[in-house]
Design an enzyme around this catalytic site. Structure first.
Site, PDB file in Angstrom:
ATOM      1  N   ASN A   1       0.846  -1.191   0.000  1.00  0.00           N
ATOM      2  CA  ASN A   1       0.000   0.000   0.000  1.00  0.00           C
ATOM      3  C   ASN A   1       0.880   1.239   0.000  1.00  0.00           C
ATOM      4  OD1 ASN A   1       0.485   0.809   2.906  1.00  0.00           O
ATOM      5  ND2 ASN A   1      -0.444  -1.210   3.240  1.00  0.00           N
TER       6      ASN A   1
ATOM      7  N   LYS B   1     -12.287  -3.842  17.624  1.00  0.00           N
ATOM      8  CA  LYS B   1     -10.900  -4.209  17.938  1.00  0.00           C
ATOM      9  C   LYS B   1     -10.617  -4.176  19.433  1.00  0.00           C
ATOM     10  CE  LYS B   1      -9.813  -4.012  13.454  1.00  0.00           C
ATOM     11  NZ  LYS B   1      -9.468  -5.166  12.635  1.00  0.00           N
TER      12      LYS B   1
ATOM     13  N   PHE C   1      -5.295   3.125  14.430  1.00  0.00           N
ATOM     14  CA  PHE C   1      -5.564   4.080  13.357  1.00  0.00           C
ATOM     15  C   PHE C   1      -6.622   3.496  12.445  1.00  0.00           C
ATOM     16  CE2 PHE C   1      -2.001   6.440  14.737  1.00  0.00           C
ATOM     17  CZ  PHE C   1      -2.001   7.658  14.067  1.00  0.00           C
TER      18      PHE C   1
END
Length: 402
Positions: free
Chosen positions: A208, A342, A324
């Site tokens: 990425n 999460k 993030f």
């Protein structure tokens, strides 16, 4: 000398030795006081008179000085310092430090030292990348020696690459960070940064656009605040941030393994842009074009969820876990759901649409999402954002200790 402001500077024989004069000047402007050991090689590049004039104190060079060694000068020099700074740190002095050699005043003082040590390496790019030098630096890091730089750029030898002495202001900032107890002193922090590369074959990979700038800035800010900081980073073009223990990886599996190896910590910031998927099997050889040019069929499998693993309840869970969320739409909504899923404490949500320039850019605009809801932050440089986040972390730990 004021307590906490005394630096024993060791100037060794590299072409960048002249920059040590600027380190002295910049450091004294900021309250540091210097005593200087000038090696025989260092004296080939700068004179004792110039060093003494800028430092305001005598310069030490000889191990077998009858006057100095009658007072055990090599021990006194380090005992009267709060920090030992080696700038520039050549391959030779790094090797001496790693292997415990003591054949001149500088190396003997370093071996007799029990104060924090900061080195600023400077050398040719090929020399810096040599396995022996890298092994020696790794040994010093493992012993707790702090490293600032080197940077990349044009070198005195005419080549280009890593090996350039860190900017004098960066060296002084790193020294001040070690001399001044920060709000996170005594705490351990772990940061993940950069992209991960997932191999398709020996040549190709899935990756990425993450530059790692934000994660590296957060690691540097945590270290500057006094935290013992470990940075685990995927492939980037960035130098290792000052004051951090850095581990370089490529894949998500490698990042997870390194992360687990460094738990427990007090603070974990998962800033890496981890690839969600990887090829189920890596081809042993480069994949060739098929007849007719049709693309090969690549089966993907899911990568481990590093943030969720860190944040899962258990004895290894950090006291504060920050993730993030890089989104291109419904930024706050998706990030809020991600924080819950999460099980992390905070999420920094940012819009990474192409027009924002967040990936690879110098600035970032985020929403901090906590259990009490979202908080919009203004557009900041990634360095400023890191400092603001670390200030918020420090406030959180201060509140928890009251």
């Amino acid at each position: 000398m004021d307590a906490g402001k005394r630096v024993l500077l060791i100037i060794t024989g590299g072409i960048a030795a002249y920059k040590a004069l600027d380190v002295i000047r910049r450091g004294r402007e900021r309250g540091l006081q210097f005593r200087v050991i000038l090696t025989k090689g260092g004296a080939e590049f700068v004179t004792p008179l110039s060093v003494a004039s800028l430092s305001g104190s005598r310069v030490y060079s000889e191990l077998f000085s009858l006057t100095d060694e009658a007072e055990m000068g090599h021990i006194r020099l380090v005992r009267e310092a709060d920090l030992v700074l080696v700038a520039p740190a050549t391959a030779d002095i790094i090797a001496k430090m790693a292997h415990g050699r003591a054949d001149d005043l500088a190396s003997t003082a370093l071996l007799a030292n029990d104060r924090p040590v900061l080195i600023a390496p400077s050398m040719n790019v090929v020399m810096w990348n040599h396995p022996a030098v890298q092994a020696n630096v790794a040994t010093l890091r493992a012993r707790g020696v702090h490293v600032v730089g080197p940077g990349a750029g044009d070198l005195a030898c005419g080549e280009v690459g890593d090996g350039r002495l860190a900017d004098p202001l960066d060296i002084v900032a790193a020294a001040l960070g070690l001399l001044t107890p920060g709000p996170l002193t005594g705490l351990k922090a772990l940061v993940t940064s950069g992209p991960t590369y997932e191999a398709i074959d020996p040549v190709r990979f899935i990756g990425n656009r993450s530059s790692g700038k934000q994660g590296h800035a957060i690691a540097a800010a945590l270290a500057a605040a006094g935290a013992h900081t470990t940075l685990i980073t995927g492939p980037t073009a960035l130098p290792d941030p000052a004051g951090c223990h850095v581990h370089h990886i490529e894949s998500a599996a490698e990042m997870l393994a390194q992360t687990l190896d460094h738990l427990p910590v007090d603070i974990a910031v998962a800033a890496a842009a981890v690839s969600d998927w990887r090829p189920a099997a890596e081809a042993a050889q480069k994949m060739k074009k098929q007849e007719g040019g049709s693309p090969p069929q690549i089966t993907l499998t899911t990568n481990p969820d590093i943030l969720a693993t860190i944040a899962a309840p258990g004895p290894q869970r950090p006291r504060l876990v920050i993730g993030f969320a890089a989104e291109t739409e419904k930024v706050v909504e998706y990030a809020t759901l991600k924080r819950q899923k999460k099980q992390c404490d905070w999420i920094l949500a940012n819009d990474v649409s192409a027009e924002t320039g967040a990936f690879g850019g110098a600035d970032n605009k985020v929403h901090l999402i906590t259990a009490t809801g979202p908080e919009e932050w203004p557009r900041l440089s990634k360095t400023e954002l890191a400092q603001r986040l670390v200030a918020r972390i420090a406030a959180q730990f201060k509140k928890a200790s009251e």
